[in-house]
Design a protein around this motif. Structure first.
Motif, PDB file in Angstrom:
ATOM      1  N   LEU A  72       0.932  -1.214  -0.083  1.00 31.74           N
ATOM      2  CA  LEU A  72      -0.146  -0.109  -0.001  1.00 31.74           C
ATOM      3  C   LEU A  72       0.772   1.258  -0.077  1.00 31.74           C
ATOM      4  N   LYS A  73       2.002   1.134   0.622  1.00 33.87           N
ATOM      5  CA  LYS A  73       2.971   2.414   0.704  1.00 33.87           C
ATOM      6  C   LYS A  73       3.241   2.900  -0.783  1.00 33.87           C
ATOM      7  N   ARG A  74       3.269   2.044  -1.899  1.00 29.65           N
ATOM      8  CA  ARG A  74       3.625   2.490  -3.136  1.00 29.65           C
ATOM      9  C   ARG A  74       2.760   3.273  -3.615  1.00 29.65           C
ATOM     10  N   VAL A  75       1.525   3.445  -3.269  1.00 34.24           N
ATOM     11  CA  VAL A  75       0.384   4.224  -3.666  1.00 34.24           C
ATOM     12  C   VAL A  75       0.602   5.654  -3.345  1.00 34.24           C
ATOM     13  N   PHE A  94      -7.739   4.794  -0.922  1.00 34.34           N
ATOM     14  CA  PHE A  94      -6.649   4.270  -0.281  1.00 34.34           C
ATOM     15  C   PHE A  94      -6.034   4.695   0.984  1.00 34.34           C
ATOM     16  N   SER A  95      -6.400   6.398   1.170  1.00 29.41           N
ATOM     17  CA  SER A  95      -6.331   6.888   2.390  1.00 29.41           C
ATOM     18  C   SER A  95      -7.042   5.986   3.515  1.00 29.41           C
ATOM     19  N   SER A  96      -8.508   5.742   3.374  1.00 23.03           N
ATOM     20  CA  SER A  96      -8.940   5.044   4.356  1.00 23.03           C
ATOM     21  C   SER A  96      -8.334   3.781   4.515  1.00 23.03           C
ATOM     22  N   ILE A  97      -7.940   3.103   3.490  1.00 25.14           N
ATOM     23  CA  ILE A  97      -7.278   1.645   3.775  1.00 25.14           C
ATOM     24  C   ILE A  97      -5.982   1.706   4.544  1.00 25.14           C
ATOM     25  N   ILE A  98      -5.132   2.675   4.249  1.00 25.54           N
ATOM     26  CA  ILE A  98      -3.903   3.110   4.863  1.00 25.54           C
ATOM     27  C   ILE A  98      -4.253   3.278   6.656  1.00 25.54           C
ATOM     28  N   GLU A 258       3.277  -7.618 -10.255  1.00 21.76           N
ATOM     29  CA  GLU A 258       3.403  -6.426  -9.565  1.00 21.76           C
ATOM     30  C   GLU A 258       2.217  -6.436  -8.425  1.00 21.76           C
ATOM     31  N   TRP A 259       2.799  -6.462  -7.119  1.00 29.19           N
ATOM     32  CA  TRP A 259       1.654  -6.603  -5.767  1.00 29.19           C
ATOM     33  C   TRP A 259       0.701  -5.596  -5.883  1.00 29.19           C
ATOM     34  N   SER A 260       0.991  -4.439  -6.252  1.00 25.09           N
ATOM     35  CA  SER A 260      -0.187  -3.310  -6.194  1.00 25.09           C
ATOM     36  C   SER A 260      -0.948  -3.184  -7.512  1.00 25.09           C
ATOM     37  N   LYS A 261      -0.839  -3.922  -8.255  1.00 20.32           N
ATOM     38  CA  LYS A 261      -1.664  -3.802  -9.666  1.00 20.32           C
ATOM     39  C   LYS A 261      -2.458  -5.300 -10.026  1.00 20.32           C
TER      40      LYS A 261
END
Length: 424
Positions: A72-75, A94-98, A258-261
């Protein structure tokens, strides 16, 4: 009541939190007795309840119904922060998820501290986003806003490699000129710094920090390159289709590596495109495996297998990776030489960033007394070999690879907030 401060290492792959309680720095158990937690989250489909860390990973690999996310950090700092994503059919930013993940960690620390923590030093890479100062500043602002949302009122930031240096400093005797190599899942960061156990409580360390450099290359990129080199060809990567023998679209394979995709691939449109191409494929056996992965949503399982191969190949010369979740008795033999060739350019970029740090600090390789290796990516054989080649005369310190940044951030919180607390 004495105010307690803390440091949070929100990592691409793993995270930790350490507290300064009565002058004692300690890591907080964040998942049972573990002091590090995988930066992973799983939202259960039935009620959208969130699970974190190893529990999230286990639920996902047990094929429980829900949405799994990592890296998630890569977002941060990217357009995805505003676009958001679908979680079990509902849009979520993504703000809510992090926020959810970091609040979970903070709750653990609050319980150990016996109070609501309000003072924090947040770790950050030297560059969240390469060659984009505006995006880099935006990423820090986004992380600051999340820290405020979970209850922190006093927030400072520190570069992660500097924090790692602080964690090692307490055990040193005499002054050492050190380079810190913090190689995580998403970034590789370097700091040249003068260290001494006599400097631990200096409020201002700016004169000791000679240079910082960083690059957005890390262990997740190694996973991707290994997957594309050794695994994806067995799923039809770079195969052809049709009368004109055109190459199949490469984007699904790159996103699947790629993990984030990965999660963005499971759409009816993409799956239908792959089905249509399968009819025209010249390598139906392999290309059908890609369709199988998309239809059964096993992309993260595929990437986890690549990550597992990476870890084994750091100690062994070859490895037989099992992919029976795609096809019965399906396995791929992978040699370390293939892995090392796949990541050679990435390792070269990491080494170049380290050399740049030396140049900006105005020191030579032979001037370095100590190399501090932190982050899981420093376990990779070719990475260790490169740093031994770069610094043949330096001592290597590589203990507490996954927790030294969190500890160092808490040491920094002690210096940054100690005097302020005493005055308040």
């Amino acid at each position: 009541m004495t105010t307690i401060s803390c440091g949070i290492d929100f990592g691409t792959s793993n995270s930790s939190i350490a507290i300064d309680k009565d002058g004692e720095i300690s890591l907080v158990p964040v998942e049972n007795a573990q002091v590090t937690i995988p930066s992973a989250i799983f939202f259960q489909r039935s009620d959208n309840k969130a699970f974190y860390g190893r529990m999230a990973v286990n639920l996902f690999f047990d094929r429980q119904d829900g949405r799994f996310m990592r890296s998630l950090k890569r977002v941060l700092g990217t357009p995805l922060m505003k676009q958001g994503t679908l979680v079990n059919g509902a849009s979520m930013n993504f703000s809510s998820i992090i926020t959810s993940f970091l609040k979970h960690i903070k709750n653990k620390a609050d319980a150990v501290a016996g109070q609501e923590l309000e003072h924090v030093v947040m770790g950050r890479p030297v560059h969240f986003v390469d060659n984009d100062p505006a995006a880099d500043a935006r990423a820090q602002d986004e992380l600051r806003a999340i820290a405020q949302r979970i209850g922190f009122k006093h927030i400072e930031f520190q570069f992660e490699p500097i924090a790692a240096a602080f964690a090692h400093e307490a055990r040193l005797s005499g002054e050492k000129l050190a380079i810190v190599a913090d190689l995580g899942g998403g970034t590789s960061d370097f700091t040249v710094i003068r260290l001494s156990n006599q400097y631990i409580h200096k409020a201002d360390r700016s004169s000791d920090i000679l240079a910082n450099t960083g690059i957005r290359v890390g262990g997740n990129d190694f996973d991707k390159e290994l997957s594309l080199a050794a695994i994806m060809p067995e799923l039809g990567y770079r195969s052809t289709y049709g009368e004109k023998y055109l190459e199949v679209p490469l984007k699904p394979f790159h996103d699947l590596a790629e993990w984030s995709k990965v999660n963005f691939l499971y759409t009816p449109k993409i799956i239908q495109q792959v089905r249509q191409l399968l009819h025209q494929s010249h390598d139906k056996k392999r290309y059908r495996r890609l369709l199988n992965v998309l239809e059964h949503e096993t992309g993260h399982t595929l990437l986890a297998a690549a990550e597992g191969a990476k870890i084994v190949l750091s100690d062994q010369y070859e490895y037989k990776a099992l992919f029976d979740f795609i096809e019965e008795d399906f396995s791929i033999g992978i040699q370390r030489s293939v892995f090392e060739e796949a990541i050679r350019e990435d390792v070269d970029k990491i080494a170049a960033s380290a050399r740049q740090c030396l140049m900006e600090a105005g020191v030579r390789n032979q001037d370095i007394d100590l190399v501090i290796l932190t982050g899981g990516t420093t376990e990779v054989y070719s990475v260790q070999a490169e740093f031994k080649r770069l610094f043949p005369n330096a001592a290597i310190a590589d203990e507490n690879k996954l927790s030294s940044v969190g500890l160092g951030l808490a040491y920094d919180s002690q210096n940054k907030f100690g005097e302020k607390r005493e005055r308040s």
